[in-house]
Design an enzyme around this catalytic site. Structure first.
Site, PDB file in Angstrom:
ATOM      1  N   SER A  98      43.218 -46.380  18.035  1.00 18.63           N
ATOM      2  CA  SER A  98      42.559 -46.040  16.775  1.00 18.63           C
ATOM      3  C   SER A  98      42.645 -44.532  16.630  1.00 18.63           C
ATOM      4  O   SER A  98      42.652 -43.797  17.620  1.00 18.63           O
ATOM      5  CB  SER A  98      41.105 -46.499  16.748  1.00 18.63           C
ATOM      6  N   SER A  99      42.731 -44.069  15.387  1.00 18.80           N
ATOM      7  CA  SER A  99      42.877 -42.636  15.176  1.00 18.80           C
ATOM      8  C   SER A  99      42.395 -42.257  13.786  1.00 18.80           C
ATOM      9  O   SER A  99      42.203 -43.114  12.919  1.00 18.80           O
ATOM     10  CB  SER A  99      44.344 -42.210  15.338  1.00 18.80           C
ATOM     11  N   SER A 100      42.210 -40.960  13.612  1.00 23.08           N
ATOM     12  CA  SER A 100      41.962 -40.401  12.292  1.00 23.08           C
ATOM     13  C   SER A 100      43.256 -39.752  11.840  1.00 23.08           C
ATOM     14  O   SER A 100      43.682 -38.730  12.385  1.00 23.08           O
ATOM     15  CB  SER A 100      40.828 -39.372  12.338  1.00 23.08           C
TER      16      SER A 100
END
Length: 388
Positions: A98-100
Site C-alpha cells: 500500500s502506498s500514497s
C-alpha cells in the site's frame, strides 16, 4: 492544521507549473487537504541494499516530516500486507502493498477524469484516502464512494477522512466488482492496476461516463486507459499515457522463486532469437507483451557463474522461455505447450514494422465478451482478449 499550509500552497503551485493542475476547484482542494493526515502512522523510504527505512511523524522533526509528506514522490505505507512504519525501528526488507501515490499522479488522474460539480465517483483502491479527500472536497462527500480491499488500510483511511472532515462512503471489499448499490456513477477511477477493465465497472457507469484505470500486470510497461461508456453497454477509448500502480490484490502474481534452473530444465526447442529480450526493458514492448501474454512474468537473474539470464514464465500454462547472452547474440530455450517467445517476437516485429508507435497510440474497445486493442491506423497491430 495551519502548520502545513505553506507546504500545501507550494505543492499546488508546483503542480500548476508542471501543467498538471489546471482546475481552480481542484487547486482549492490541494491547498485545503492536509496530506499528512493520510500518512499516519508513518511511511517507508527506500535505502541502499533494497531495504526500507521506517519514518514516522513522532520520530521526526515537524519540518522533516512535512518535507517528506509534501515531496514529489510516492511513499510506501505498508509492506507485505501487514507491516506499518510504527511497528519497526530499523530498515527492513519487504514488498510494498500500500502506498500514497505521488501527488502529481493523483492530481493528474482527477484532472484526466474530467470530474465536475454534481458528478458521482466510484474510486477503486482507497489507499491512504488522500485522493478520496481531494474528490470529496471537489464534489462533496456524498458523491464519492471508495472501496479498499485491505481492512486495516481502509480503517486508517476512514479515520483520516473523518479527521479531515469528510464522512464519505468508505467500503471494505473487492473493488473489481464495484459497488452496485450506489450505481450508476459518472466516473470510475482506479488507483490500482488491472489486467483488463472489469465489465462490472462498465455496467455501473452511466452512458457517457468515464472509466480511468491502469491496465497491465507488470510493475512497469503499464498504460493509463481512459474509456467512455456507450449507450449499448460497450466502452471505447485509448491509452493516454504511461502509468504505474500496484496490482489489484486478487490479480497480483507471485514472482517465481526457488531454483529457476529446475523450472527451465526441460526445453523443447533452442534457437537464436530474432529480437533481443532486452527489448522488454522498454515501456512499449513490455506493454505489448502483456497484451499478448497477460499472465506471463519477466524475470532478470544471474546463474551460478554470474552470467546474465532473462526469463519469461507463464505458470498457468506451464510454459517458459529462458535467454542466454553469447558472443553472437541471444539464444532462447523454450518449454511447455506455448512457445512464449515466438508470440512475443511476432508482436514486437509488427510493432517495429509499424514505426515503433508509442503507448499513447493504443486504442481499446471493451464489451461484455472481449477486450480489443489496436494501434491507430495500423491493421497489423491488433490484440484481443476473449472473456468466453
Amino acid at each position: 492544521m495551519p502548520e502545513s499550509a505553506p507546504h500545501r500552497l507550494a505543492l499546488a503551485e508546483r503542480l500548476k507549473e508542471a501543467g498538471v493542475l489546471t482546475s481552480p476547484a481542484l487547486r482549492a482542494a490541494v491547498e485545503a487537504v492536509p496530506r499528512e493526515l493520510f500518512l499516519d502512522p508513518g511511511v517507508f523510504l527506500p535505502v541502499e541494499g533494497g531495504l526500507w527505512r521506517p519514518v514516522t511523524a513522532l520520530g521526526s522533526t515537524p519540518k522533516d516530516w512535512l518535507d517528506i509528506v509534501y515531496a514529489d514522490q510516492s511513499l510506501a505505507t505498508q509492506l507485505d500486507g501487514h507491516l506499518t512504519a510504527d511497528r519497526i525501528a530499523e530498515p527492513v526488507t519487504g514488498v510494498p502493498t500500500s502506498s500514497s501515490t505521488t501527488p502529481v499522479t493523483v492530481v493528474a488522474m482527477i484532472e484526466d477524469a474530467e470530474v465536475t460539480a454534481g458528478h458521482t465517483v466510484l474510486e477503486i483502491g482507497t489507499g491512504t484516502g488522500y485522493s478520496t479527500a481531494l474528490l470529496c472536497h471537489r464534489l462533496g462527500e456524498d458523491n464519492v464512494t471508495t472501496i479498499e480491499v485491505d481492512p486495516e488500510v481502509a480503517a486508517r483511511a476512514d479515520a483520516a477522512l473523518e479527521a479531515a472532515g469528510f464522512s464519505t462512503w468508505t467500503l471494505v471489499g473487492d473493488g473489481l466488482v464495484g459497488h452496485p448499490a450506489r450505481a450508476p456513477y459518472d466516473r470510475v477511477i482506479a488507483t490500482c492496476a488491472v489486467r483488463r477493465i472489469p465489465y462490472t465497472w462498465i455496467r455501473q457507469t452511466k452512458p457517457g461516463g468515464i472509466i480511468l484505470t491502469t491496465v497491465g500486470s507488470w510493475p512497469y510497461g503499464t498504460g493509463l486507459a481512459k474509456v467512455t461508456v456507450n449507450e449499448d453497454g460497450t466502452a471505447e477509448g485509448r491509452i493516454i499515457g504511461r502509468s504505474s500502480f500496484m496490482q489489484a490484490r486478487s490479480q497480483a502474481l507471485t514472482p517465481p522463486h526457488g531454483d529457476l534452473s529446475a523450472r527451465t530444465a526441460y526445453a523443447d526447442t533452442e534457437r537464436p532469437t530474432k529480437l533481443p529480450p532486452t527489448l522488454l526493458d522498454e515501456w512499449m514492448p513490455a506493454f505489448l507483451t502483456q497484451l499478448s501474454l497477460p499472465r506471463a512474468q519477466y524475470v532478470r537473474a544471474r546463474d551460478s557463474e554470474g552470467a546474465r539470464r532473462l526469463y519469461l514464465f507463464d505458470d498457468e500454462r506451464e510454459s517458459f522461455a529462458v535467454f542466454t547472452e553469447g558472443p553472437s547474440g541471444w539464444t532462447v530455450r523454450q518449454g511447455g505447450p506455448v512457445a512464449l517467445w515466438d508470440s512475443v517476437e511476432r508482436t514486437l516485429t509488427a510493432w517495429q514494422a509499424a514505426g515503433h508507435p508509442d503507448i499513447s497510440s493504443v486504442r481499446l474497445r471493451v464489451t461484455d465478451r472481449s477486450h480489443a486493442y489496436s494501434v491507430d491506423g495500423e491493421a497489423a497491430l491488433h490484440w484481443g482478449q476473449r472473456l468466453t
